[in-house]
Design a protein around this motif. Structure first.
Motif, PDB file in Angstrom:
ATOM      1  N   ARG A  29       0.853  -1.188   0.000  1.00 23.42           N
ATOM      2  CA  ARG A  29       0.000   0.000   0.000  1.00 23.42           C
ATOM      3  C   ARG A  29       0.890   1.240   0.000  1.00 23.42           C
ATOM      4  O   ARG A  29       1.958   1.246   0.589  1.00 23.42           O
ATOM      5  CB  ARG A  29      -0.907   0.004   1.216  1.00 23.42           C
ATOM      6  N   ALA A  30       0.418   2.269  -0.677  1.00 21.99           N
ATOM      7  CA  ALA A  30       1.162   3.527  -0.749  1.00 21.99           C
ATOM      8  C   ALA A  30       0.174   4.681  -0.695  1.00 21.99           C
ATOM      9  O   ALA A  30      -0.924   4.591  -1.258  1.00 21.99           O
ATOM     10  CB  ALA A  30       1.973   3.596  -2.036  1.00 21.99           C
ATOM     11  N   PRO A  31       0.550   5.789  -0.051  1.00 23.89           N
ATOM     12  CA  PRO A  31      -0.355   6.929   0.028  1.00 23.89           C
ATOM     13  C   PRO A  31      -0.475   7.681  -1.293  1.00 23.89           C
ATOM     14  O   PRO A  31      -1.471   8.358  -1.533  1.00 23.89           O
ATOM     15  CB  PRO A  31       0.269   7.810   1.106  1.00 23.89           C
ATOM     16  N   ASP A  32       0.537   7.576  -2.132  1.00 21.30           N
ATOM     17  CA  ASP A  32       0.549   8.321  -3.388  1.00 21.30           C
ATOM     18  C   ASP A  32       1.376   7.565  -4.413  1.00 21.30           C
ATOM     19  O   ASP A  32       2.190   6.705  -4.080  1.00 21.30           O
ATOM     20  CB  ASP A  32       1.128   9.718  -3.159  1.00 21.30           C
ATOM     21  N   PHE A  33       1.184   7.898  -5.680  1.00 19.98           N
ATOM     22  CA  PHE A  33       1.927   7.266  -6.768  1.00 19.98           C
ATOM     23  C   PHE A  33       2.543   8.339  -7.641  1.00 19.98           C
ATOM     24  O   PHE A  33       1.945   9.399  -7.801  1.00 19.98           O
ATOM     25  CB  PHE A  33       0.995   6.361  -7.592  1.00 19.98           C
ATOM     26  N   PRO A 103       4.752   3.006 -10.758  1.00 19.80           N
ATOM     27  CA  PRO A 103       4.178   4.249 -11.264  1.00 19.80           C
ATOM     28  C   PRO A 103       2.696   4.456 -10.949  1.00 19.80           C
ATOM     29  O   PRO A 103       2.265   5.586 -10.745  1.00 19.80           O
ATOM     30  CB  PRO A 103       4.406   4.172 -12.772  1.00 19.80           C
ATOM     31  N   VAL A 104       1.913   3.388 -10.900  1.00 18.68           N
ATOM     32  CA  VAL A 104       0.469   3.506 -10.690  1.00 18.68           C
ATOM     33  C   VAL A 104      -0.016   2.350  -9.815  1.00 18.68           C
ATOM     34  O   VAL A 104       0.648   1.324  -9.713  1.00 18.68           O
ATOM     35  CB  VAL A 104      -0.308   3.477 -12.033  1.00 18.68           C
ATOM     36  N   TYR A 108       0.974  -5.911 -10.588  1.00 16.40           N
ATOM     37  CA  TYR A 108       2.286  -6.041 -11.207  1.00 16.40           C
ATOM     38  C   TYR A 108       2.633  -7.530 -11.244  1.00 16.40           C
ATOM     39  O   TYR A 108       2.337  -8.262 -10.305  1.00 16.40           O
ATOM     40  CB  TYR A 108       3.339  -5.260 -10.414  1.00 16.40           C
ATOM     41  N   ARG A 109       3.234  -7.946 -12.335  1.00 14.40           N
ATOM     42  CA  ARG A 109       3.533  -9.378 -12.507  1.00 14.40           C
ATOM     43  C   ARG A 109       5.019  -9.591 -12.724  1.00 14.40           C
ATOM     44  O   ARG A 109       5.718  -8.718 -13.238  1.00 14.40           O
ATOM     45  CB  ARG A 109       2.772  -9.943 -13.703  1.00 14.40           C
ATOM     46  N   VAL A 110       5.461 -10.786 -12.359  1.00 14.81           N
ATOM     47  CA  VAL A 110       6.845 -11.180 -12.619  1.00 14.81           C
ATOM     48  C   VAL A 110       6.843 -12.118 -13.815  1.00 14.81           C
ATOM     49  O   VAL A 110       6.061 -13.079 -13.875  1.00 14.81           O
ATOM     50  CB  VAL A 110       7.465 -11.880 -11.383  1.00 14.81           C
ATOM     51  N   ARG A 111       7.715 -11.807 -14.764  1.00 17.84           N
ATOM     52  CA  ARG A 111       7.910 -12.639 -15.949  1.00 17.84           C
ATOM     53  C   ARG A 111       9.346 -13.161 -15.879  1.00 17.84           C
ATOM     54  O   ARG A 111      10.288 -12.381 -15.750  1.00 17.84           O
ATOM     55  CB  ARG A 111       7.662 -11.812 -17.205  1.00 17.84           C
ATOM     56  N   HIS A 125       0.262  -6.727  -5.828  1.00 21.70           N
ATOM     57  CA  HIS A 125      -0.862  -5.810  -5.940  1.00 21.70           C
ATOM     58  C   HIS A 125      -0.516  -4.519  -5.193  1.00 21.70           C
ATOM     59  O   HIS A 125      -0.275  -4.541  -3.995  1.00 21.70           O
ATOM     60  CB  HIS A 125      -2.127  -6.432  -5.356  1.00 21.70           C
ATOM     61  N   LEU A 126      -0.485  -3.406  -5.921  1.00 20.21           N
ATOM     62  CA  LEU A 126      -0.200  -2.100  -5.338  1.00 20.21           C
ATOM     63  C   LEU A 126      -1.513  -1.363  -5.183  1.00 20.21           C
ATOM     64  O   LEU A 126      -2.257  -1.198  -6.162  1.00 20.21           O
ATOM     65  CB  LEU A 126       0.731  -1.299  -6.252  1.00 20.21           C
ATOM     66  N   GLN A 127      -1.777  -0.922  -3.958  1.00 21.89           N
ATOM     67  CA  GLN A 127      -3.030  -0.247  -3.685  1.00 21.89           C
ATOM     68  C   GLN A 127      -2.765   1.075  -2.979  1.00 21.89           C
ATOM     69  O   GLN A 127      -1.786   1.215  -2.255  1.00 21.89           O
ATOM     70  CB  GLN A 127      -3.915  -1.139  -2.806  1.00 21.89           C
ATOM     71  N   ARG A 128      -3.645   2.010  -3.200  1.00 20.16           N
ATOM     72  CA  ARG A 128      -3.570   3.288  -2.505  1.00 20.16           C
ATOM     73  C   ARG A 128      -4.036   3.092  -1.067  1.00 20.16           C
ATOM     74  O   ARG A 128      -5.053   2.465  -0.817  1.00 20.16           O
ATOM     75  CB  ARG A 128      -4.442   4.316  -3.233  1.00 20.16           C
ATOM     76  N   SER A 129      -3.264   3.620  -0.117  1.00 20.94           N
ATOM     77  CA  SER A 129      -3.655   3.452   1.299  1.00 20.94           C
ATOM     78  C   SER A 129      -4.548   4.591   1.756  1.00 20.94           C
ATOM     79  O   SER A 129      -4.709   5.577   1.126  1.00 20.94           O
ATOM     80  CB  SER A 129      -2.425   3.376   2.190  1.00 20.94           C
TER      81      SER A 129
END
Length: 129
Positions: A29-33, A103-104, A108-111, A125-129
């Protein structure tokens, strides 16, 4: 070839040959991107087919929700020949990911490409906190 990969906070090889993994996760989780993750670890175990041996190249890409690579690692592993009476050769990968910029929000996936074979790794999974 069989492979398992995970995101975690820390990992290490024990003196007994076992892989120790701490703090497995699949979301941040992140407060901003854009958001920056200072450190995380991608850890994996690859069990090799008996006919593969020698220096095996690999690349790992962390891709954004649109499939564009945002972080890459290139390397190789050395696979030893094993007797039929032994377990197949394995490689334990501990890949630190430092100062990764996301960035957003999104998935996100690993290849992973190992010796020309493409594998899907874990998702983050990146989510806004």
């Amino acid at each position: 070839m069989e492979a398992v990969f995970l995101f975690c906070t820390d990992a290490g090889n024990g003196t007994d040959g076992k892989l120790s993994i701490h703090g497995i996760f699949n979301e941040l989780r992140a407060p901003d991107f854009p958001a920056r993750q200072d450190q995380m670890v991608l850890v994996g175990i690859v069990e090799w087919q008996r006919d593969l041996q020698g220096r095996i190249p690999f690349t790992v890409d962390l891709t954004d929700p649109e499939g564009k690579s945002i972080f890459s690692i290139e390397g190789h592993t050395d696979v030893e020949a094993r007797q039929l009476s032994q377990a197949p050769a394995k490689t334990q990968l501990i890949l630190p990911l430092k100062k990764v910029m996301f960035p957003v929000p999104g998935r996100y996936r690993v290849r992973i490409n190992i010796n020309g074979t493409e594998l899907s790794g874990p998702s983050m999974h990146l989510q806004r906190s």
